[in-house]
Design a protein around this motif. Structure first.
Motif, short mmCIF file in Angstrom:
data_model
loop_
_atom_site.label_atom_id
_atom_site.label_comp_id
_atom_site.label_asym_id
_atom_site.label_seq_id
_atom_site.Cartn_x
_atom_site.Cartn_y
_atom_site.Cartn_z
N THR A 67 0.83 -1.20 0.00
CA THR A 67 0.00 0.00 0.00
C THR A 67 0.87 1.25 0.00
N ARG A 68 1.89 1.26 0.82
CA ARG A 68 2.81 2.39 0.89
C ARG A 68 3.57 2.55 -0.43
N VAL A 128 2.78 1.46 -3.56
CA VAL A 128 1.95 1.90 -4.69
C VAL A 128 1.61 3.37 -4.56
N ARG A 129 1.28 3.80 -3.36
CA ARG A 129 0.99 5.22 -3.15
C ARG A 129 2.18 6.10 -3.56
N THR A 130 3.36 5.60 -3.28
CA THR A 130 4.57 6.37 -3.60
C THR A 130 4.84 6.41 -5.09
N GLU A 144 2.78 6.01 -7.46
CA GLU A 144 1.74 6.79 -8.13
C GLU A 144 2.07 8.27 -8.10
N THR A 145 2.78 8.71 -7.06
CA THR A 145 3.21 10.11 -6.99
C THR A 145 4.16 10.44 -8.13
N LYS A 200 1.11 8.42 -13.11
CA LYS A 200 -0.01 7.52 -13.33
C LYS A 200 -0.30 7.47 -14.82
#
Length: 304
Positions: A163-164, A166-168, A170-171, A174
């Motif tokens: 989760t951490r 993918v969130r990173t 994506e920054t 995308k």
């Protein structure tokens, strides 16, 4: 990262591993980026690698692929490979600083003009790289230049860390497509619209073809070439090469792979990556079990 069944609650081990990563990243962020990146490399090379068996895996792969290496060079690479990995990880978890580095990165090579022409014609592009340098420099850099670039990623085994992670990433840009049936369908629709995909092709694929890599059979997925042939997409080898300062990069976009048959095209990609790795041995992720099937066969033969 520990593997856990999908749909179950997060395990204590998953949480502890994720919290450890968060703590280390948080402490590193107390330092300026120019110090943070080399320190992360040092931590990976001197602490993480010995504790996790990373050095042993690197040595095993080097012995298989490059038995000709002098002992001093082998020892250097056993440290250089995790150093690059540590730098790569903290770069991803420092998106604002990293994106500034990406913005200053030169892009060069014949593949750049080929991509510009393909995009102007509405033709899809498949940019292929390996676990080399920092491959996200290319994806982020092309997005900064106005291109629509989708990335295919494999979820981490640790779901809390994933989760951490993918969130990173994506920054950095995308869209991202998760490996699997649903992600593959989304990726195809994106490519058909004349957009660009960024794919890594250098992991062992048990159902792939035994193509050559460093003179050894390496089971390789044919999907990148299959997509290029089916959708008349440009197939371009790309590499973000870490520079001697350890912080900056140069992106090289090679001549597109000519359309022929899928095996020939994927072997050309393997050959391209091998040449790039030979030129920068410490920048490829030698911890991968790239020749997994052959290693198993050798172990069975010794036992027999």
């Amino acid at each position: 990262m520990a593997k856990a069944k999908s749909g179950t609650s997060l395990t204590l081990r998953e949480r502890l591993q994720d919290w450890t990563v968060a703590l280390v990243v948080g402490l590193l962020h107390l330092l300026p980026y120019r110090w943070r990146v080399p320190l992360a490399g040092w931590l990976a090379a001197e602490i993480v690698a010995p504790l996790t068996g990373m050095r042993r895996r690197i040595a095993t792969n080097l012995a298989l692929a490059r038995p000709d290496l002098p002992e001093a060079e082998r020892r250097r690479l056993i440290r250089a490979v995790p150093d690059n990995l540590g730098r790569f990880m903290i770069e991803l978890f420092s998106p604002r600083d990293f994106l500034r580095v990406v913005a200053e990165t030169p892009f060069e090579g014949p593949g750049l003009a080929a991509i510009e022409q393909a995009t102007a014609e509405g033709r899809g592009v498949i940019a292929v790289s390996g676990h080399f340098g920092n491959y996200d420099v290319f994806r982020s850099g092309m997005i900064q230049r106005g291109y629509k670039v989708g990335g295919l990623y494999r979820p981490m085994n640790n779901r809390a860390f994933n989760t951490r992670y993918v969130r990173t990433i994506e920054t950095l840009g995308k869209p991202l497509f998760r490996r699997g049936r649903q992600g593959f369908g989304e990726m195809l629709r994106f490519l058909r619209k004349g957009n660009m995909l960024a794919i890594l092709h250098d992991q062992h694929m048990g159902k792939g073809e035994p193509l050559s890599f460093f003179g050894q059979p390496a089971y390789t997925a044919l999907s990148a070439a299959q997509l290029a042939l089916k959708h008349d997409a440009l197939l371009v080898p790309v590499y973000a090469v870490r520079q001697p300062d350890g912080i900056s990069f140069k992106v090289v976009l090679e001549e597109p792979i000519a359309h022929s048959d899928e095996r020939t095209m994927m072997q050309a990609l393997n050959d391209s990556l091998e040449a790039r790795v030979r030129a920068h041995m410490g920048q490829w992720l030698w911890t991968h079990q790239r020749w997994k099937t052959q290693e198993r066969e050798k172990r069975k033969a010794r036992k027999g």
